[in-house]
Design a protein around this motif. Structure first.
Motif, short mmCIF file in Angstrom:
data_model
loop_
_atom_site.label_atom_id
_atom_site.label_comp_id
_atom_site.label_asym_id
_atom_site.label_seq_id
_atom_site.Cartn_x
_atom_site.Cartn_y
_atom_site.Cartn_z
N LEU A 538 0.84 -1.02 0.14
CA LEU A 538 -0.02 -0.09 0.17
C LEU A 538 0.81 1.24 0.02
CD1 LEU A 538 -2.93 -0.97 2.40
CD2 LEU A 538 -3.05 -0.27 -0.02
N LEU A 539 1.91 1.09 0.78
CA LEU A 539 2.95 2.29 0.59
C LEU A 539 3.17 2.56 -0.72
CD1 LEU A 539 4.52 1.95 3.98
CD2 LEU A 539 3.90 4.04 3.25
N ARG A 540 3.67 1.48 -1.52
CA ARG A 540 4.01 1.66 -2.75
C ARG A 540 3.03 2.38 -3.61
NH1 ARG A 540 6.96 -1.13 -7.34
NH2 ARG A 540 5.72 -0.71 -9.11
N GLU A 541 1.79 1.78 -3.31
CA GLU A 541 0.62 2.30 -4.14
C GLU A 541 0.35 4.00 -3.86
OE1 GLU A 541 -2.98 0.20 -5.12
OE2 GLU A 541 -2.18 -1.26 -3.56
N ALA A 542 0.44 4.19 -2.39
CA ALA A 542 0.17 5.56 -2.00
C ALA A 542 1.35 6.57 -2.63
CB ALA A 542 0.32 5.58 -0.53
N GLU A 543 2.58 5.98 -2.71
CA GLU A 543 3.56 7.22 -3.13
C GLU A 543 3.55 7.23 -4.63
OE1 GLU A 543 7.27 6.80 -0.14
OE2 GLU A 543 7.45 5.35 -1.87
N LEU A 544 3.24 6.41 -5.29
CA LEU A 544 3.10 6.39 -6.57
C LEU A 544 1.99 7.25 -7.31
CD1 LEU A 544 3.35 5.33 -9.63
CD2 LEU A 544 1.93 3.39 -9.30
N ARG A 597 -5.10 0.09 11.44
CA ARG A 597 -5.21 1.59 11.25
C ARG A 597 -4.56 2.11 9.89
NH1 ARG A 597 -2.71 2.73 15.39
NH2 ARG A 597 -0.74 3.46 14.76
N LEU A 598 -3.25 1.66 9.78
CA LEU A 598 -2.44 1.94 8.65
C LEU A 598 -3.18 1.66 7.40
CD1 LEU A 598 1.40 1.17 9.72
CD2 LEU A 598 -0.13 3.29 10.19
N ARG A 599 -3.83 0.53 7.42
CA ARG A 599 -4.46 0.17 6.10
C ARG A 599 -5.48 1.12 5.66
NH1 ARG A 599 -5.12 -4.13 3.11
NH2 ARG A 599 -6.95 -4.37 1.96
N ALA A 600 -6.24 1.63 6.77
CA ALA A 600 -7.33 2.66 6.41
C ALA A 600 -6.69 3.91 6.03
CB ALA A 600 -8.24 2.71 7.60
N GLU A 601 -5.57 4.30 6.62
CA GLU A 601 -5.27 5.58 6.40
C GLU A 601 -4.60 5.34 4.93
OE1 GLU A 601 -2.56 7.64 9.11
OE2 GLU A 601 -2.93 6.18 10.58
N LEU A 602 -3.69 4.29 4.56
CA LEU A 602 -3.19 4.30 3.31
C LEU A 602 -4.17 4.21 2.03
CD1 LEU A 602 -0.07 2.06 4.19
CD2 LEU A 602 -0.05 4.23 3.25
N LEU A 603 -5.29 3.26 2.25
CA LEU A 603 -6.38 3.36 1.33
C LEU A 603 -7.05 4.44 1.17
CD1 LEU A 603 -8.21 -0.09 2.43
CD2 LEU A 603 -6.85 0.48 0.17
N GLY A 604 -6.92 5.37 2.19
CA GLY A 604 -7.62 6.68 2.08
C GLY A 604 -6.51 7.58 1.12
N LEU A 605 -5.25 7.70 1.57
CA LEU A 605 -4.38 8.28 0.55
C LEU A 605 -4.40 7.86 -1.04
CD1 LEU A 605 -1.29 8.49 2.94
CD2 LEU A 605 -2.82 10.24 2.38
N VAL A 606 -4.53 6.40 -1.14
CA VAL A 606 -4.67 5.91 -2.53
C VAL A 606 -6.08 6.64 -3.10
CG1 VAL A 606 -5.07 4.02 -3.94
CG2 VAL A 606 -3.34 4.25 -1.86
N ASP A 607 -6.85 6.36 -2.56
CA ASP A 607 -8.39 6.77 -3.11
C ASP A 607 -8.30 8.24 -3.53
OD1 ASP A 607 -11.43 6.03 -3.43
OD2 ASP A 607 -11.54 7.48 -1.92
#
Length: 1015
Positions: A538-544, A597-607
Motif C-alpha cells: 500500500l505504501l508503494r501505491e500511495a507514493e506512486l 489503522r495504517l491500512r485504512a489511512e493508506l487506502l484513504g491516501l490512495v483513493d
C-alpha cells in the motif's frame, strides 16, 4: 609442582562473596519510603510529582504485572559521614541473574530531572562524593513491574489484558550507605586476577604467579576490618597487575553497548522507558568517567527519547558532541532482514541515517545488527548505497550445524557489492569483560596469523542498564596485562579502520548469511507478517499515485508528513522480534491493531490521489500499481476496461466429482478431493504436476522444537505428517465481483478443531491458478504446509529477496545445504530445469521448503511447500489462533520475469474508481525485446520537498539489462543518487532524450534517479 589452584579459587570465591563484596558498603541508614501506584498505563513525571503518596515500608509487596509504582525516598546524611562518599542503595526486588528481564526503576530528583536507572546489577544512586554531613536527600523512583518472562513456558503474563492483579515484587532495600572505594577497587583487582588465572593452562608459569599473589592478598585481608586492610591486600596484587601483555596478545576493541530489543518480552511502550533508563545510566557513567565509549543504534529509540524525555535527550546530545556517546547502525531499528521488502529495507537506512544526520550531524558508517535472525544477500549493496562502509553482527555464532569460518571478512551480495564485515569472536553482544569471555574471544578468533584484533560490545542489554563502573574497572586492568588480551575502549569506527588496514585482503563470503536456527520465524504470527506485506504494498501505491497527482493536478498536495509517519511505523514493526513473530501477545495484538489503522489511512491516501487524477465522471477506471502492464492497463497508470473483454473460463465436470478449468492458456484439473492433479501450460503442452501426485496438498506436522518455540522449526518435524485430503464439500461457485469470467471451485475441509475453505480460481487470460485460503486455525504446536510436487528437475531454487533473488541448492550434499531445510522467499519462489520452470507466488507467506526425489520412472519430482501457519505457545500461548486469509498461486511455465510479474500481481491488486479520465503512467520502463528484467521499485517525490521526482528501479533477473525510463514530465536533468537521494559523484552522466533516460544496469543493481523538471 603441586597444583593448588582449585583450592585458591575456592578460597577466593568464598572470601569475595561472604566478606569483601559485602564490605564495599560500610555504615548505612534507612531511607523513608512513600508510595503511589499509577492507575493503568505509565504517567509523565509531572503527574507523579503531584500525586498523593502514602507511607510505605521496606518489605512490602508492589506491582501487578505491567503496573507502575512511584516511590518517594527521603532521608538525611548523618553528620559523622562528613567527607565520605555516600550513595543510596535501592533494591526493588531484583533477581540478580536476570538483568533486563524483570522490574526496573528510573530515579528522579525532586524537580523531576533524571538521575539514573536502577537495575539488578546497578542498584546505586550517587549522593555525594564527599558528604558535608547532615544534608537532606530526596529521590523519586518510577518502578516498573515488568514480569519475568524469560522462562520458556506458556503464560498469561504476556499481555496486560490477561495478566492477574497480584503484586510480583517486594521492596527489599532503600538506604543511604558509605561507599568504601578501596574495597571496591580490591574487588575489581581480585576478580580480574582470579578470572585470568582460571583461564591459563596448567603449565603456564604466569598462572602460579597469580595464585601466589591471590594467596598473599587474601592473607592480608583482615576479615574483621576489610575496609582498613584493603590497601594492604591491593599492594600484594600490584605486581602481577602491572606486568605487561605479550607483544602477540590479541587486541580487543571494547565498545560500551546495551542491546535493547524494541519489543520482545515487553511491549513497545515499555521499550520507551527501557531506553530512558539505560541512556540515563550511560550519561551518568560518562559524567563520572571519560574512559567510556558507548555505541547506540536504532534511530527510533533515540527519537522516542527526544519525544518522551527531552531533557535526557539533550544530555545525550551533548555527550554525542563530546564523542563518548556514539550513534551507530544507520537504520531506523535493528530490523529483521529476511522478510523486510526491498523498498522498506532501503527506507530503514533512509530514515535511520537521516535522523542521525539531522539531529547530530553524524554520518554513521557502521551497520550494526548483532541480533537479527540471518542476513539477506541483498544487504551489502544497500549498505554501500546508504553511504555506510562496515557491517557487524553476532547472531551467526548461534548457528547449530556449521561453524562460520571467519570473524573478519568481505561479504559479497547478490549484485557483487562487497562490505567489510566483522563477527565478534567473543560470541556475545552483552559482554561483562570477564576473564572467561576475554580468553574465549582470543582463542575463538579465526583470523590468527592474519589479523590481530576483534571487537567486544560490553554492557547489560534489554533494560539491564548497559555498561557498569565494574566493567570499566576490568577494562582498565586488562589494558596491558600479561596473560590477557589487550583491551582498549574505543569507537567502533576506530576498530573497523584498524582491522581493515591490517587485513585488507580478508577472505570473501558470497551470498546470504543464513542463520542455522530460528527458522520458524519465517511463519510465526501470520497476521503480523501479513500486515507488514500489505503495508509495504500500500505504501508503494500511495507514493506512486500521490506523486502522479501532485505533478498533474493543480491544488493536490503531496502528503509528505503522513507518508513519513506511516513509513516509520511500518519500519518500527519490522524490528527483529516483531515481524519474525517472537514477541509476547501484547506486542502482536497491538501490531494487528496498528496495521489495521495504517491500512485504512493508506487506502484513504490512495483513493484521494486516484479520484484527483480521474476527476468527475461515471466511467470505471482501473488503476494498476504493479510495475508491469496488466490486461490492457499500463504499469503505473489507469485505463477503462470494457466488460467481456476476455472469454470466460471453460468448466467441465470430472468423473471423480472434480472440475476441469480451461482459459486457453492453462488447463487445470481439481479432483474430487479438491486437490490439483493437473496444471498444463497449453503453450508448451507441459504438465507442471508430478505424475500420480497432487498439488495444493495441505499437510499437518507436529511442531514442538527443542527450544525457542516461536523461533525454531526443528528438522525432525518432518518425521510425522498428516495429509489433509478429506473433503466436506466441493462445489463450483460464482466468482467475486470484478472477477468476470473466472472459474472458482470452493473446497471445504475440517481437521482437528480447525476448518479451511479454499477458493481455487482460474481467471480469463491468467497464467496462474490461485488458491484463496480461508482458515479458522485452532491447532496447537502444529505447522501447516501447502505442498506442490512438480514435474521439474531442479538443482536449485530461486527465491525472491530484496531487489532480486537468491539461488539455493535443492540437494543436501553438504551440511551447509542440509541445514537450509526451511528457507525464506518473498513474493515468489521458482524451480526450473533448462527450458521450463514453475513458480509459486504468495501475498503474505515467507517460510518455504524445497525437496527433490527421483521417481521409479527416472523422472525427478521437485516439491515446493509453503509454510502457512504455526501454533507455538511461547511467548504468546495463543499464537495465530483464529481466522486467516492467505493467498498463493501456481504459475506453470514461468520464466524469471513471469515469477516477478505474477508475484507483484498477487500483492498489488487493481483498483477501480469512478472517473472521467484515464491516467497515463508517470514513468514507464521500455526494454529492447521486452524482457521485463528492469523493475520499478518506487515512484515518489523527493523527501526534501523540492518537487523533484525520485524513481528507484532494479534489475530482477540476475543479468545485464539496458532500457529507457520514459518520464511524462518536461525533464531538466537527472542525477544518480544514493538511498538518501544525494547525488553520487562517481556515477557517469545519464543520457536524457525526448523525455526519457537511458539506463544500463548490472545484474541485480539498484538504481535511484532524481529527476528535475519544469512546472
Amino acid at each position: 609442582m603441586h597444583d593448588d589452584r582449585d583450592l585458591v579459587e575456592q578460597r577466593l570465591r568464598r572470601v569475595l562473596d561472604e566478606r569483601i563484596r559485602p564490605a564495599v558498603y560500610g555504615a548505612a541508614v534507612p531511607l523513608t519510603p512513600e508510595r503511589w501506584d499509577a492507575p493503568g498505563e505509565p504517567v509523565p513525571v509531572a503527574e507523579a510529582l503531584a500525586a498523593p503518596y502514602r507511607p510505605a515500608e521496606v518489605g512490602e509487596r508492589w506491582g501487578p504485572a505491567w503496573g507502575t509504582s512511584w516511590f518517594r525516598l527521603t532521608g538525611r546524611v548523618p553528620a559523622e559521614w562528613a567527607g565520605l562518599r555516600v550513595e543510596a542503595r535501592v533494591d526493588l526486588g531484583f533477581d540478580r541473574r536476570l538483568a533486563g528481564f524483570q522490574c526496573e526503576g528510573l530515579v528522579h530528583r525532586p524537580d523531576g530531572t533524571v538521575v539514573k536507572g536502577l537495575h539488578p546489577q546497578n542498584d546505586w544512586v550517587p549522593v555525594a562524593r564527599a558528604a558535608r554531613g547532615g544534608e537532606e536527600v530526596a529521590f523519586l523512583v518510577e518502578a516498573a513491574a515488568n514480569p519475568t518472562l524469560a522462562e520458556p513456558r506458556p503464560t498469561v503474563l504476556g499481555d496486560r489484558l490477561t495478566a492477574p492483579e497480584e503484586p510480583l515484587y517486594r521492596l527489599v532495600r532503600a538506604e543511604l550507605a558509605v561507599f568504601e572505594a578501596e574495597v571496591w577497587e580490591l574487588v575489581a583487582d581480585l576478580e580480574v586476577v582470579g578470572s585470568l588465572l582460571a583461564e591459563l593452562s596448567t603449565d603456564d608459569a604466569r598462572r602460579f604467579e597469580l595464585v601466589r599473589a591471590v594467596e598473599a592478598a587474601l592473607d592480608a585481608v583482615d576479615l574483621a576490618d576489610v575496609a582498613g586492610s584493603a590497601p594492604a591486600a591491593r599492594a600484594q596484587l600490584a605486581g602481577v597487575l602491572s606486568a605487561p601483555a605479550h607483544a602477540s596478545a590479541h587486541r580487543l576493541s571494547a565498545v560500551g553497548h546495551a542491546h535493547i530489543d524494541s519489543a520482545w518480552l515487553w511491549p513497545l511502550r515499555e521499550t520507551v522507558r527501557k531506553v530512558a533508563r539505560t541512556t540515563a545510566n550511560v550519561v551518568a557513567l560518562l559524567e563520572e568517567s571519560d574512559e567510556l565509549v558507548f555505541a547506540m543504534s536504532q534511530a527510533q529509540q533515540l527519537d522516542w527519547l527526544k519525544e518522551h524525555r527531552p531533557e535526557l535527550f539533550e544530555r545525550v546530545r551533548r555527550r554525542i558532541a563530546e564523542g563518548g556517546f556514539v550513534p551507530v547502525g544507520g537504520m531506523w531499528v535493528e530490523s529483521d532482514t529476511n522478510m523486510v521488502g526491498g523498498e522498506a529495507m532501503a527506507r530503514q537506512f533512509v530514515y535511520g541515517k537521516r535522523f542521525f544526520l539531522e539531529e547530530f550531524g553524524i554520518e554513521t558508517e557502521e551497520v550494526w545488527l548483532p541480533d537479527s535472525f540471518g542476513y539477506t544477500a541483498a544487504l551489502p549493496q544497500l549498505v554501500k548505497l546508504s553511504g555506510s562502509r562496515w557491517f557487524l553482527t553476532q547472531k551467526i555464532s548461534w548457528s547449530r550445524t556449521n561453524a562460520f569460518p571467519h570473524h573478519t571478512f568481505w561479504w559479497e551480495g547478490i549484485d557483487g557489492t562487497r562490505v567489510f564485515t566483522h563477527f565478534p569472536p567473543i560470541d556475545t553482544y552483552n559482554s561483562d569483560l570477564s576473564g572467561r569471555e576475554l580468553a574465549h574471544a582470543a582463542r575463538n578468533y579465526r583470523e590468527k596469523g592474519r589479523g590481530t584484533r576483534s571487537l567486544v560490545p560490553f554492557g547489560f542489554g534489554d533494560g539491564g542498564g548497559g555498561p557498569t563502573r565494574e566493567m570499566l574497572a576490568r577494562a582498565r586492568r586488562t589494558r596491558d596485562l600479561e596473560g590477557s588480551p589487550r583491551v582498549a575502549i574505543e569507537r567502533p569506527a576506530e576498530f573497523f579502520a584498524k582491522a581493515h588496514e591490517e587485513y585488507p585482503h580478508a577472505p570473501v563470503w558470497v551470498g546470504e548469511l543464513y542463520l542455522e536456527l530460528h527458522r520458524g520465524t519465517y511463519t510465526s504470527q501470520a497476521k503480523t507478517k501479513q500486515g507488514n506485506r500489505h503495508s509495504e504494498s500500500l505504501l508503494r501505491e500511495a507514493e506512486l499515485w500521490a506523486a502522479t497527482a501532485a505533478l498533474r493536478v493543480p491544488g493536490y498536495a503531496y502528503p509528505y508528513a503522513e507518508l513519513e509517519r506511516i513509513w516509520k511505523t511500518v519500519l518500527l514493526h519490522q524490528f527483529h522480534d516483531i515481524l519474525p513473530g517472537s514477541s509476547i501477545a501484547w506486542v502482536h495484538r497491538e501490531a494487528r491493531e496498528t496495521y489495521a489503522r495504517l491500512r485504512a489511512e493508506l487506502l484513504g491516501l490512495v483513493d484521494a490521489a486516484q479520484r484527483a487524477l480521474t476527476g468527475p465522471g461515471q466511467d470505471t477506471v482501473v488503476f494498476n500499481a504493479a510495475p508491469h502492464e496488466r490486461d490492457g492497463v499500463p504499469a503505473g497508470g489507469a485505463a477503462r476496461r470494457p466488460a467481456g473483454a476476455r472469454p470466460p473460463v471453460a468448466v467441465t465436470e470430472r468423473a471423480d466429482g472434480g472440475y476441469l478449468l480451461d482459459n486457453g492458456l492453462l488447463r487445470v484439473a481439481v479432483d474430487g478431493r479438491g486437490l490439483l492433479v493437473s496444471a498444463v501450460d497449453l503453450a508448451s503442452g507441459r504438465e507442471a504436476v508430478a505424475p500420480g501426485l497432487a498439488g495444493n496438498l495441505l499437510q499437518l506436522h507436529p511442531d514442538f522444537p527443542n527450544a525457542w518455540d516461536a523461533w525454531d522449526l526443528d528438522e525432525f518435524y518432518r518425521n510425522r505428517v498428516r495429509d489433509l485430503v478429506a473433503v466436506e464439500s466441493l462445489e463450483l461457485v460464482e466468482p467475486d465481483a470484478g472477477d468476470e469470467g473466472a472459474a472458482t471451485v470452493r473446497v471445504t475441509r475440517a481437521f482437528g478443531a480447525s476448518r479451511v475453505v479454499q477458493l481455487v480460481v482460474l481467471r480469463p487470460g491468467a497464467r496462474v491458478v490461485e488458491f484463496d485460503t480461508h482458515l479458522d486455525w485452532r491447532e496447537s504446536e502444529q505447522v501447516l504446509k501447502a505442498a506442490f510436487p512438480l514435474d521439474v528437475k531442479a538443482d536449485e531454487s530461486a527465491a525472491e529477496t530484496q531487489f532480486g533473488h537468491v539461488n539455493r541448492p535443492t540437494h543436501t550434499n553438504t551440511s551447509w545445504e542440509a541445514a537450509k531445510f526451511e528457507i525464506c522467499a518473498h513474493r515468489w519462489l521458482r524451480v526450473a530445469e533448462p527450458g521450463y520452470g514453475v513458480a509459486v507466488v504468495n501475498d503474505s507467506t515467507y517460510g518455504h521448503d524445497v525437496t527433490r526425489d527421483v521417481r521409479p520412472d527416472g523422472g525427478q519430482t521437485t516439491t515446493v511447500r509453503l509454510s502457512l501457519l504455526r501454533a507455538p505457545r511461547y511467548p504468546d500461548p495463543e499464537t495465530d489462533q483464529g481466522e486467516h486469509r492467505l493467498r498463493f498461486g501456481l504459475v506453470p511455465g514461468a520464466e524469471l520475469a513471469d515469477a516477478v510479474r505474477e508475484g507483484h500481481r498477487i500483492n498489488l491488486p487493481e483498483r477501480a474508481v469512478p472517473g472521467g479520465a484515464e491516467v497515463a503512467p508517470l514513468v514507464e520502463v521500455v526494454e529492447p525485446g521486452g524482457e521485463g528484467s528492469l523493475v520499478v521499485s518506487a515512484v515518489k517525490l523527493a523527501d526534501d520537498g523540492g518537487g523533484d521526482l525520485v524513481v528507484r528501479l532494479y534489475e530482477s533477473g540476475g543479468r545485464r539489462a539496458t532500457g529507457r525510463l520514459r518520464v511524462d514530465l518536461p525533464l531538466v536533468g537527472v542525477a544518480v543518487t544514493d538511498l538518501l537521494e544525494r547525488p553520487l559523484a562517481d556515477e557517469p552522466a545519464l543520457e536524457v532524450t525526448e523525455g526519457s533516460v537511458a539506463v544500463s544496469l548490472r545484474p541485480f543493481q539498484i538504481l535511484t534517479l532524481r529527476l528535475s523538471h519544469r512546472g
